[in-house]
Design a protein around this motif. Structure first.
Motif, mmCIF file in Angstrom:
data_model
loop_
_atom_site.group_PDB
_atom_site.id
_atom_site.type_symbol
_atom_site.label_atom_id
_atom_site.label_comp_id
_atom_site.label_asym_id
_atom_site.label_seq_id
_atom_site.Cartn_x
_atom_site.Cartn_y
_atom_site.Cartn_z
ATOM 1 N N LEU A 6 0.850 -1.200 0.000
ATOM 2 C CA LEU A 6 0.000 0.000 0.000
ATOM 3 C C LEU A 6 0.882 1.247 0.000
ATOM 4 O O LEU A 6 1.593 1.504 0.984
ATOM 5 C CB LEU A 6 -0.916 -0.032 1.226
ATOM 6 C CG LEU A 6 -1.613 -1.397 1.431
ATOM 7 C CD1 LEU A 6 -2.271 -1.485 2.805
ATOM 8 C CD2 LEU A 6 -2.638 -1.650 0.328
ATOM 9 N N ILE A 8 2.907 3.069 -3.432
ATOM 10 C CA ILE A 8 3.923 2.572 -4.372
ATOM 11 C C ILE A 8 4.874 3.709 -4.714
ATOM 12 O O ILE A 8 4.960 4.158 -5.864
ATOM 13 C CB ILE A 8 3.228 1.970 -5.623
ATOM 14 C CG1 ILE A 8 2.353 0.795 -5.196
ATOM 15 C CG2 ILE A 8 4.190 1.459 -6.662
ATOM 16 C CD1 ILE A 8 3.155 -0.403 -4.677
ATOM 17 N N TYR A 10 8.959 5.306 -3.574
ATOM 18 C CA TYR A 10 10.329 4.773 -3.632
ATOM 19 C C TYR A 10 10.431 3.466 -2.860
ATOM 20 O O TYR A 10 10.975 2.474 -3.338
ATOM 21 C CB TYR A 10 11.320 5.795 -3.070
ATOM 22 C CG TYR A 10 11.646 6.879 -4.052
ATOM 23 C CD1 TYR A 10 12.707 6.733 -4.942
ATOM 24 C CD2 TYR A 10 10.884 8.039 -4.121
ATOM 25 C CE1 TYR A 10 12.997 7.718 -5.865
ATOM 26 C CE2 TYR A 10 11.168 9.027 -5.042
ATOM 27 C CZ TYR A 10 12.232 8.862 -5.910
ATOM 28 O OH TYR A 10 12.509 9.839 -6.830
ATOM 29 N N ASP A 32 -2.537 7.618 -6.022
ATOM 30 C CA ASP A 32 -2.135 8.500 -7.106
ATOM 31 C C ASP A 32 -2.413 7.799 -8.443
ATOM 32 O O ASP A 32 -1.637 6.949 -8.903
ATOM 33 C CB ASP A 32 -0.640 8.819 -6.939
ATOM 34 C CG ASP A 32 -0.119 9.792 -7.985
ATOM 35 O OD1 ASP A 32 -0.775 9.951 -9.026
ATOM 36 O OD2 ASP A 32 0.949 10.382 -7.749
ATOM 37 N N TYR A 68 -8.724 -0.124 -3.379
ATOM 38 C CA TYR A 68 -8.397 -0.931 -2.195
ATOM 39 C C TYR A 68 -9.113 -2.283 -2.184
ATOM 40 O O TYR A 68 -8.681 -3.205 -1.500
ATOM 41 C CB TYR A 68 -8.703 -0.136 -0.917
ATOM 42 C CG TYR A 68 -7.486 0.603 -0.385
ATOM 43 C CD1 TYR A 68 -6.658 0.027 0.561
ATOM 44 C CD2 TYR A 68 -7.179 1.876 -0.846
ATOM 45 C CE1 TYR A 68 -5.539 0.695 1.044
ATOM 46 C CE2 TYR A 68 -6.064 2.548 -0.375
ATOM 47 C CZ TYR A 68 -5.245 1.956 0.576
ATOM 48 O OH TYR A 68 -4.131 2.608 1.047
ATOM 49 N N CYS A 80 3.334 1.142 3.014
ATOM 50 C CA CYS A 80 4.568 1.832 2.583
ATOM 51 C C CYS A 80 4.288 3.286 2.225
ATOM 52 O O CYS A 80 4.994 3.879 1.403
ATOM 53 C CB CYS A 80 5.170 1.112 1.382
ATOM 54 S SG CYS A 80 5.680 -0.568 1.746
ATOM 55 N N GLN A 96 -1.343 9.851 6.045
ATOM 56 C CA GLN A 96 -1.385 8.831 4.974
ATOM 57 C C GLN A 96 -1.553 7.425 5.566
ATOM 58 O O GLN A 96 -2.261 6.585 5.008
ATOM 59 C CB GLN A 96 -0.112 8.878 4.126
ATOM 60 C CG GLN A 96 0.026 10.144 3.302
ATOM 61 C CD GLN A 96 1.271 10.125 2.412
ATOM 62 O OE1 GLN A 96 1.770 9.089 2.007
ATOM 63 N NE2 GLN A 96 1.782 11.305 2.112
ATOM 64 N N GLU A 99 -5.209 7.104 6.724
ATOM 65 C CA GLU A 99 -6.101 6.955 5.554
ATOM 66 C C GLU A 99 -5.948 5.563 4.949
ATOM 67 O O GLU A 99 -6.922 4.970 4.482
ATOM 68 C CB GLU A 99 -5.773 8.027 4.510
ATOM 69 C CG GLU A 99 -6.236 9.404 4.943
ATOM 70 C CD GLU A 99 -5.753 10.525 4.022
ATOM 71 O OE1 GLU A 99 -6.154 11.672 4.255
ATOM 72 O OE2 GLU A 99 -4.965 10.258 3.093
ATOM 73 N N SER A 118 6.645 1.861 6.709
ATOM 74 C CA SER A 118 7.020 3.279 6.731
ATOM 75 C C SER A 118 7.773 3.576 8.027
ATOM 76 O O SER A 118 7.644 2.854 9.014
ATOM 77 C CB SER A 118 5.760 4.150 6.678
ATOM 78 O OG SER A 118 4.949 3.781 5.585
ATOM 79 N N THR A 119 8.536 4.669 8.007
ATOM 80 C CA THR A 119 9.278 5.070 9.215
ATOM 81 C C THR A 119 8.369 5.932 10.083
ATOM 82 O O THR A 119 7.812 6.927 9.608
ATOM 83 C CB THR A 119 10.533 5.871 8.804
ATOM 84 O OG1 THR A 119 11.285 5.067 7.893
ATOM 85 C CG2 THR A 119 11.374 6.230 10.013
HETATM 86 N N1 LIG Z 1 12.666 6.183 0.196
HETATM 87 C C1 LIG Z 1 13.453 5.440 0.947
HETATM 88 O O1 LIG Z 1 14.615 5.203 0.635
HETATM 89 C C2 LIG Z 1 12.915 4.830 2.230
HETATM 90 C C3 LIG Z 1 13.691 3.867 2.887
HETATM 91 C C4 LIG Z 1 13.218 3.334 4.085
HETATM 92 C C5 LIG Z 1 12.035 3.801 4.613
HETATM 93 N N2 LIG Z 1 11.329 4.767 3.967
HETATM 94 C C6 LIG Z 1 10.078 5.222 4.546
HETATM 95 O O2 LIG Z 1 9.040 4.701 3.745
HETATM 96 C C7 LIG Z 1 7.927 5.597 3.716
HETATM 97 C C8 LIG Z 1 7.606 5.943 2.276
HETATM 98 O O3 LIG Z 1 8.706 6.625 1.740
HETATM 99 P P1 LIG Z 1 8.851 6.864 0.176
HETATM 100 O O4 LIG Z 1 10.162 7.496 -0.022
HETATM 101 O O5 LIG Z 1 8.519 5.624 -0.549
HETATM 102 O O6 LIG Z 1 7.676 7.949 -0.046
HETATM 103 P P2 LIG Z 1 6.937 8.315 -1.400
HETATM 104 O O7 LIG Z 1 6.341 9.646 -1.194
HETATM 105 O O8 LIG Z 1 7.862 8.085 -2.549
HETATM 106 O O9 LIG Z 1 5.771 7.215 -1.523
HETATM 107 C C9 LIG Z 1 4.585 7.254 -0.800
HETATM 108 C C10 LIG Z 1 3.468 6.759 -1.712
HETATM 109 O O10 LIG Z 1 2.286 6.555 -0.949
HETATM 110 C C11 LIG Z 1 1.180 6.956 -1.749
HETATM 111 N N3 LIG Z 1 0.015 7.173 -0.874
HETATM 112 C C12 LIG Z 1 -0.270 8.248 -0.100
HETATM 113 N N4 LIG Z 1 -1.393 8.035 0.610
HETATM 114 C C13 LIG Z 1 -1.825 6.796 0.255
HETATM 115 C C14 LIG Z 1 -2.914 5.988 0.665
HETATM 116 N N5 LIG Z 1 -3.786 6.408 1.568
HETATM 117 N N6 LIG Z 1 -3.050 4.760 0.114
HETATM 118 C C15 LIG Z 1 -2.167 4.309 -0.814
HETATM 119 N N7 LIG Z 1 -1.122 5.033 -1.233
HETATM 120 C C16 LIG Z 1 -0.953 6.253 -0.701
HETATM 121 C C17 LIG Z 1 1.675 8.185 -2.484
HETATM 122 O O11 LIG Z 1 0.897 8.478 -3.615
HETATM 123 C C18 LIG Z 1 3.104 7.746 -2.817
HETATM 124 O O12 LIG Z 1 3.160 7.103 -4.081
HETATM 125 C C19 LIG Z 1 8.345 6.793 4.566
HETATM 126 O O13 LIG Z 1 7.908 6.590 5.878
HETATM 127 C C20 LIG Z 1 9.863 6.717 4.522
HETATM 128 O O14 LIG Z 1 10.461 7.346 5.625
HETATM 129 C C21 LIG Z 1 11.731 5.276 2.772
#
Ligand SMILES: NC(=O)c1ccc[n+]([C@@H]2O[C@H](COP(=O)([O-])OP(=O)(O)OC[C@H]3O[C@@H](n4cnc5c(N)ncnc54)[C@H](O)[C@@H]3O)[C@@H](O)[C@H]2O)c1
Length: 430
Positions: A6, A8, A10, A32, A68, A80, A96, A99, A118-119
């Motif tokens: 959930l 998609i 990074y 998105d 969903y 995620c 997020q 939701e 997620s962190t």
């Molecule tokens: N990017 C990294 O390298 C990394 C590494 C470890 C941990 N994290 C943690 O992972 C989490 C996500 O980071 P990220 O970099 O992937 O963020 P991101 O913004 O790239 O991705 C988040 C995604 O969630 C989607 N989203 C938002 N609300 C939603 C919902 N209700 N249902 C479904 N999708 C929804 C957004 O559209 C987006 O595509 C953060 O907590 C981050 O700290 C990231």
């Protein structure tokens, strides 16, 4: 196993593709719609080494949807979604996450395990659990047997695919005793191949899993900022920061990674996670810990200020009309992620001071305002500043580049170049 991922972004895309590549049936859900239709076309959402191959291995086992309801048939779900810093800087925005569980729960019947990836700050899993229980008891959701665990992710952008395949540890935070057994067993089944290959598993409670991730990032930020501090001391004493870094890194107690005193850290994780660490320390009435975090943040932002000072000093205190080339927009090499990018922050500051700024980045081909060719970016420049240690920059020939700038003046803000080579080619290093 049938699994939903959930969010998609990074993290979620790499995790979903990895799970599908090792044989699970994965549905990636994101709100998105543009992102999902992009993914439906089979395009890669961002640049990461090995991502195309991972996508190929995932094949048709990896599907995407904005709905969903398509997650309902999965047995396990990975959250995620993003946890950005609140606009006022006070803590993480967990909207997020809320939701996401609110949207998922009404579609679930039978037994499901939900893993948070997620962190988040400690206490988040417990509060999500209460939120879910309330929803399940209120009759808003179908009758479902839900198990919640936190399984933080440690992948590092630029190395994300490798880190997903070969993590250094798996952390599973679940309830103690029988209450957490189903979640732990489910995690062990999903990650069976990695566990069989010897990846250590740390089984703990929710709060520890949450704090492990937050403190890992706060520690990495501290390590980077500590080296900024050492670099400042080196400059004052005539010592060579490159030699110091090499020697420190050879000490196995210290290690080589995250030791580079470059332009400072950025990205979507370290800055916000450090801030969450500081917030947590304040709430816990631990002022020394909060001050430690603040010093780390200050050393980081101080690096950009120092670079701006150098640029001003070299131009008699005014950058008005000065043609500046910023070399790198991604927050680090190997990725095209430019969230909280030091190069872009620097560009914005210099522009405010009146400089005419152009930005080079070979990986950000989709942003038309950026320049992907180094000679083109340097053409007519009066000052070049390194920001991202992209391979293209490290391998560039300073002799060949000499003909392009109006003045071959360079600030190696990222401390990533073989400066002797650039000086020998005729560049003036500030
Ligand atoms: N990017 C990294 O390298 C990394 C590494 C470890 C941990 N994290 C943690 O992972 C989490 C996500 O980071 P990220 O970099 O992937 O963020 P991101 O913004 O790239 O991705 C988040 C995604 O969630 C989607 N989203 C938002 N609300 C939603 C919902 N209700 N249902 C479904 N999708 C929804 C957004 O559209 C987006 O595509 C953060 O907590 C981050 O700290 C990231």
């Amino acid at each position: 196993m049938k699994i939903s991922v959930l969010g998609i972004g990074y993290l979620g895309y790499v995790h979903a593709a990895y799970l599908a590549a090792i044989g699970h049936e994965v549905i990636g859900i994101d709100t998105d719609a543009a992102r999902i239709s992009f993914l439906h076309r089979g395009e890669l959402p961002f640049q990461e080494a090995g991502l195309a191959q991972l996508q190929l291995q995932a094949g048709k086992r990896l599907q995407f949807s904005t709905d969903y309801r398509d997650a309902a048939t999965a047995q396990a779900h990975f959250i995620c979604v993003g946890t950005p810093q609140l606009p006022n800087g006070a803590g993480m925005d967990l909207k997020q996450l809320q939701e996401c569980v609110d949207a998922l729960l009404p579609h679930l019947t039978g037994r499901h395990v939900i893993f948070g990836k997620s962190t988040v700050p400690p206490g988040t899993t417990a509060s999500l659990y209460r939120r879910m229980q309330k929803q399940l008891c209120s009759g808003e959701s179908a009758v479902a047997d839900i198990h919640l665990a936190w399984n933080p992710e440690f992948l590092s952008e630029g190395n994300a695919v490798f880190d997903s395949r070969y993590p250094q540890r798996l952390v599973i935070g679940a309830l103690a005793g029988e209450a957490g057994d189903i979640a732990r067993a489910c995690a062990r089944e999903i990650y069976a191949a990695q566990i069989a290959a010897g990846v250590p598993v740390v089984e703990t409670n929710w709060e520890s899993a949450e704090l492990i991730k937050l403190s890992a990032n706060a520690f990495l930020a501290t390590k980077l900022s500590f080296m900024q501090g050492v670099a400042q001391l080196a400059e004052g004493t005539g010592a060579d920061i490159a030699a110091i870094t090499t020697a420190l890194g050879l000490d196995s107690r210290i290690g080589q990674q995250y030791l580079h005193a470059g332009i400072g850290f950025g990205g979507g994780c370290l800055p916000k996670d450090l801030q969450a660490f500081i917030d947590l320390a304040q709430q816990a009435n631990a002022p020394e810990v909060a001050n430690l975090g603040r010093s780390v943040a200050d050393l980081n932002s101080g690096r950009l200020k120092a670079v701006i000072g150098q640029a001003l000093a070299a131009n008699a205190g005014s950058l008005k009309g000065v043609q500046v080339a910023i070399l790198g927009a991604a927050f680090k090499p190997g990725t095209n992620d430019c969230r909280e990018s030091p190069g872009l922050l620097l560009a914005a500051e210099l522009q405010l001071l009146g400089a005419e700024v152009r930005i080079w980045d070979p990986l950000l081909k989709d942003l038309p305002q950026l320049i992907t060719e180094l000679p083109h970016a340097l053409n007519g420049a009066q000052l070049a500043i390194t920001a991202t240690a992209h391979d293209e920059l490290l391998q560039a020939n300073p002799h060949e580049l000499m003909e392009f700038p109006a003045k071959p003046v360079l600030i190696d803000a990222n401390r990533c170049l073989d400066t002797a080579k650039w000086v020998a080619a005729g560049w003036r290093l500030l």
